[in-house]
Design a protein around this motif. Structure first.
Motif, PDB file in Angstrom:
ATOM      1  N   UNK A 151       8.577   7.446  12.402  1.00  0.00           N
ATOM      2  CA  UNK A 151       8.314   8.884  12.189  1.00  0.00           C
ATOM      3  C   UNK A 151       6.810   9.113  12.024  1.00  0.00           C
ATOM      4  N   UNK A 152       6.365  10.282  12.480  1.00  0.00           N
ATOM      5  CA  UNK A 152       4.969  10.689  12.347  1.00  0.00           C
ATOM      6  C   UNK A 152       4.909  12.102  11.751  1.00  0.00           C
ATOM      7  N   UNK A 153       4.037  12.306  10.768  1.00  0.00           N
ATOM      8  CA  UNK A 153       3.746  13.660  10.261  1.00  0.00           C
ATOM      9  C   UNK A 153       2.636  14.226  11.133  1.00  0.00           C
ATOM     10  N   UNK A 154       2.895  15.368  11.755  1.00  0.00           N
ATOM     11  CA  UNK A 154       1.982  15.892  12.776  1.00  0.00           C
ATOM     12  C   UNK A 154       1.446  17.273  12.411  1.00  0.00           C
ATOM     13  N   UNK A 155       0.148  17.505  12.742  1.00  0.00           N
ATOM     14  CA  UNK A 155      -0.397  18.865  12.797  1.00  0.00           C
ATOM     15  C   UNK A 155      -0.861  19.070  14.216  1.00  0.00           C
ATOM     16  N   UNK A 156      -0.138  19.850  14.995  1.00  0.00           N
ATOM     17  CA  UNK A 156      -0.437  19.942  16.426  1.00  0.00           C
ATOM     18  C   UNK A 156      -0.303  18.575  17.040  1.00  0.00           C
ATOM     19  N   UNK A 200       0.851  -1.193   0.000  1.00  0.00           N
ATOM     20  CA  UNK A 200       0.000   0.000   0.000  1.00  0.00           C
ATOM     21  C   UNK A 200       0.890   1.249   0.000  1.00  0.00           C
ATOM     22  N   UNK A 201       0.638   2.169  -0.851  1.00  0.00           N
ATOM     23  CA  UNK A 201       1.404   3.413  -0.887  1.00  0.00           C
ATOM     24  C   UNK A 201       0.726   4.424   0.038  1.00  0.00           C
ATOM     25  N   UNK A 202       1.524   5.027   0.953  1.00  0.00           N
ATOM     26  CA  UNK A 202       0.936   6.043   1.819  1.00  0.00           C
ATOM     27  C   UNK A 202       0.500   7.227   0.974  1.00  0.00           C
ATOM     28  N   UNK A 203      -0.615   7.877   1.359  1.00  0.00           N
ATOM     29  CA  UNK A 203      -1.000   9.085   0.633  1.00  0.00           C
ATOM     30  C   UNK A 203       0.060  10.164   0.871  1.00  0.00           C
ATOM     31  N   UNK A 204       0.308  10.994  -0.115  1.00  0.00           N
ATOM     32  CA  UNK A 204       1.277  12.069   0.055  1.00  0.00           C
ATOM     33  C   UNK A 204       0.690  13.119   0.991  1.00  0.00           C
ATOM     34  N   UNK A 205       1.444  13.445   2.017  1.00  0.00           N
ATOM     35  CA  UNK A 205       1.006  14.428   2.998  1.00  0.00           C
ATOM     36  C   UNK A 205       1.892  15.647   2.833  1.00  0.00           C
ATOM     37  N   UNK A 206       1.307  16.807   2.741  1.00  0.00           N
ATOM     38  CA  UNK A 206       2.150  18.004   2.676  1.00  0.00           C
ATOM     39  C   UNK A 206       1.816  18.893   3.850  1.00  0.00           C
ATOM     40  N   UNK A 207       2.819  19.617   4.252  1.00  0.00           N
ATOM     41  CA  UNK A 207       2.606  20.656   5.245  1.00  0.00           C
ATOM     42  C   UNK A 207       2.381  20.228   6.658  1.00  0.00           C
ATOM     43  N   UNK A 208       3.021  19.123   7.190  1.00  0.00           N
ATOM     44  CA  UNK A 208       2.896  18.914   8.630  1.00  0.00           C
ATOM     45  C   UNK A 208       3.556  20.077   9.361  1.00  0.00           C
ATOM     46  N   UNK A 209       2.971  20.430  10.543  1.00  0.00           N
ATOM     47  CA  UNK A 209       3.583  21.475  11.392  1.00  0.00           C
ATOM     48  C   UNK A 209       4.964  21.043  11.852  1.00  0.00           C
ATOM     49  N   UNK A 210       5.038  19.749  12.159  1.00  0.00           N
ATOM     50  CA  UNK A 210       6.285  19.212  12.724  1.00  0.00           C
ATOM     51  C   UNK A 210       6.303  17.718  12.504  1.00  0.00           C
ATOM     52  N   UNK A 211       7.456  17.149  12.719  1.00  0.00           N
ATOM     53  CA  UNK A 211       7.630  15.706  12.525  1.00  0.00           C
ATOM     54  C   UNK A 211       8.146  15.102  13.830  1.00  0.00           C
ATOM     55  N   UNK A 212       7.469  14.023  14.263  1.00  0.00           N
ATOM     56  CA  UNK A 212       7.875  13.305  15.484  1.00  0.00           C
ATOM     57  C   UNK A 212       8.738  12.113  15.094  1.00  0.00           C
ATOM     58  N   UNK A 213       9.828  11.892  15.841  1.00  0.00           N
ATOM     59  CA  UNK A 213      10.766  10.816  15.511  1.00  0.00           C
ATOM     60  C   UNK A 213      11.146  10.033  16.773  1.00  0.00           C
ATOM     61  N   UNK A 214      10.901   8.727  16.747  1.00  0.00           N
ATOM     62  CA  UNK A 214      11.365   7.823  17.806  1.00  0.00           C
ATOM     63  C   UNK A 214      12.456   6.961  17.175  1.00  0.00           C
ATOM     64  N   UNK A 215      13.722   7.239  17.542  1.00  0.00           N
ATOM     65  CA  UNK A 215      14.862   6.627  16.856  1.00  0.00           C
ATOM     66  C   UNK A 215      15.649   5.780  17.852  1.00  0.00           C
ATOM     67  N   UNK A 216      15.339   4.500  17.865  1.00  0.00           N
ATOM     68  CA  UNK A 216      15.993   3.594  18.807  1.00  0.00           C
ATOM     69  C   UNK A 216      17.173   2.888  18.185  1.00  0.00           C
TER      70      UNK A 216
END
Lengths: 305, 305
Positions: free
Chosen positions: B23-28, B1-17
């Motif tokens: 990674x998460x594309x975030x708006x608020x 499945x191809x993820x839908x293209x998301x533009x313009x997240x406010x910020x990006x969350x990263x859990x890097x172990x």
């Protein structure tokens, strides 16, 4: 150097462990020749044992069949053929209960010596019974505990020439895994233990058994935060593990003489920790004890056959 | 499945172990999209982090720079760039003390959150501070201890929204090494722990810390002599190790509420052993706590910048 060709040994002594195979050409208790290879039990399938043995001893063989007395992991379930475990309390050796694998070469009469077992707590040993027999052949009146450090450390209670019971600790194997493969490898690796750090940690763990589980990760943190060196980390890790072993083994050493038999460097750590804890502990070179035990077994077999 | 293209997240969350990058594309606090890869810290050199990140987030980026808030081993000394350790007692997070690695792509504004440290006994954590912050964002009045089992289990004392102190145990890593790489691999391997055997052994080890060092090799012997099964062996090994951890961690759970946050199967073992030992222990699904903590950090950064 090419070994001189030896013919006509009375018998052949074999110490066959997990990683090494050692053989001696014997006349009575006299060593005519000795050889070794890296064809330990761990690298062989059952069909591989006879060829691995012949590779070392073929040119010692004449026309007559020769007794071959073997001890160690060769008799494990995953070895040549499973040799029995004799339940303690018992003498360390009974060569008449050796297991005889089928061999293709008629010149080989192979006897694999039994190991020892204990019901409660469940425990087994293989190979050390022959070292113990070698020790008792030289020290027949010994009463006390033998401590045999190594990958697995065996504590063996001896009285009246018998093995009363024993307890195996995996301390050496745990140390190797933690120092080389856990996150502590970044702190310790192959560093040699600093003796002061070792003695401090072993004293702490011998009096407070919680120290060993609680004190492991702080070694990594102390390297990151306080500049703990690899040697100090190795000393502390070894001290925590051996100290907690001493705490759990206290009934085996607190009121009796202990003789430590093993590789000199590791034995020195056990001797240091035991003496610091108040034990009557003595270090002994055990290099020749396996051969002394095999010789005692061969002598018993000769007397009875 | 191809993820839908998301533009313009406010910020990006990263859990890097160590082993995973999520990674998460975030708006608020709203999740627009999320992805993951196996490019954990352990498989990367410092030059590899920016490309590994861009591989997952490049098509989320527009023309403007986007804050990227990251936690975990990405900030270790052997990671992208070392992020500091904040000494406890302190709040779990202070995003203003994040470390900013140099990046080539001007659209990335990367913030690596600090870990926590403790002087005595020496200890460190990285990544769990963000889970703790996520927990406190949802349970601001919590007083007690958080138990975070895993490769390393972290016990964290919480009071008045602060981390008072913490203690790391290597129990999970010790279990993995012993069950898969020591002689006990022949008995246990990847078997799943039998719960009855686990509870019996954890009760023994929680009340007698000598059980853990003394009880390891008997697992192998019991398999050889008494037919101990792999599942029983796995249960007893896990019980011995977790039981001795509970004994050493007793001051952290004996008189206060404990919330266990981690993978469900391992958390259930801790919950069972703690409850059996008389603790007030509760299991909680921690799946979203890292994201809640990263969201709290992003919100604090937005308020102050």
């Amino acid at each position: 150097m090419v070994s001189p060709v030896v013919t006509g040994p009375d018998w052949i002594a074999v110490d066959w462990g997990t990683t090494r195979l050692r053989v001696w050409a014997m006349q009575g208790s006299e060593v005519l020749d000795n050889r070794s290879s890296d064809k330990g039990m761990g690298s062989l399938t059952p069909e591989g044992f006879e060829p691995a043995l012949l590779e070392l001893v073929a040119d010692w063989l004449g026309d007559r069949p020769v007794p071959v007395i073997a001890c160690g992991m060769v008799g494990a379930r995953t070895g040549w053929i499973e040799a029995e475990y004799r339940p303690t309390p018992c003498t360390p050796l009974d060569p008449l209960r050796a297991t005889r694998p089928l061999v293709a070469d008629p010149r080989l009469q192979v006897h694999i010596l039994p190991g020892l077992s204990q019901i409660d707590p469940p425990d087994v040993l293989r190979g050390e019974e022959t070292q113990i027999a070698g020790f008792l052949a030289r020290n027949p009146d010994f009463e006390g505990t033998l401590c045999l450090p190594g990958t697995h450390c065996k504590w063996v209670r001896i009285a009246s020439g018998m093995v009363e019971g024993f307890h195996t600790f995996m301390t050496g194997e745990v140390y190797a895994l933690l120092s080389r493969q856990s996150v502590l490898r970044l702190t310790i690796g192959d560093a040699r233990p600093d003796m002061d750090s070792f003695l401090e940690a072993s004293a702490q763990a011998a009096t407070n058994a919680d120290m060993a589980p609680a004190g492991l990760f702080p070694l990594r943190a102390a390297a990151l935060l306080n500049g703990l060196t690899a040697e100090q980390g190795a000393g502390r890790l070894s001290g925590l593990l051996i100290g907690s072993e001493l705490a759990a083994a206290r009934p085996l050493w607190s009121d009796r003489r202990v003789v430590i038999i093993g590789a000199p460097e590791l034995s020195a750590l056990y001797a240091g920790a035991l003496t610091q804890a108040g034990a009557d502990a003595h270090q002994m070179d055990g290099g020749e004890l396996v051969l002394a035990g095999l010789t005692a077994a061969a002598s018993a077999l000769t007397r009875t056959t």
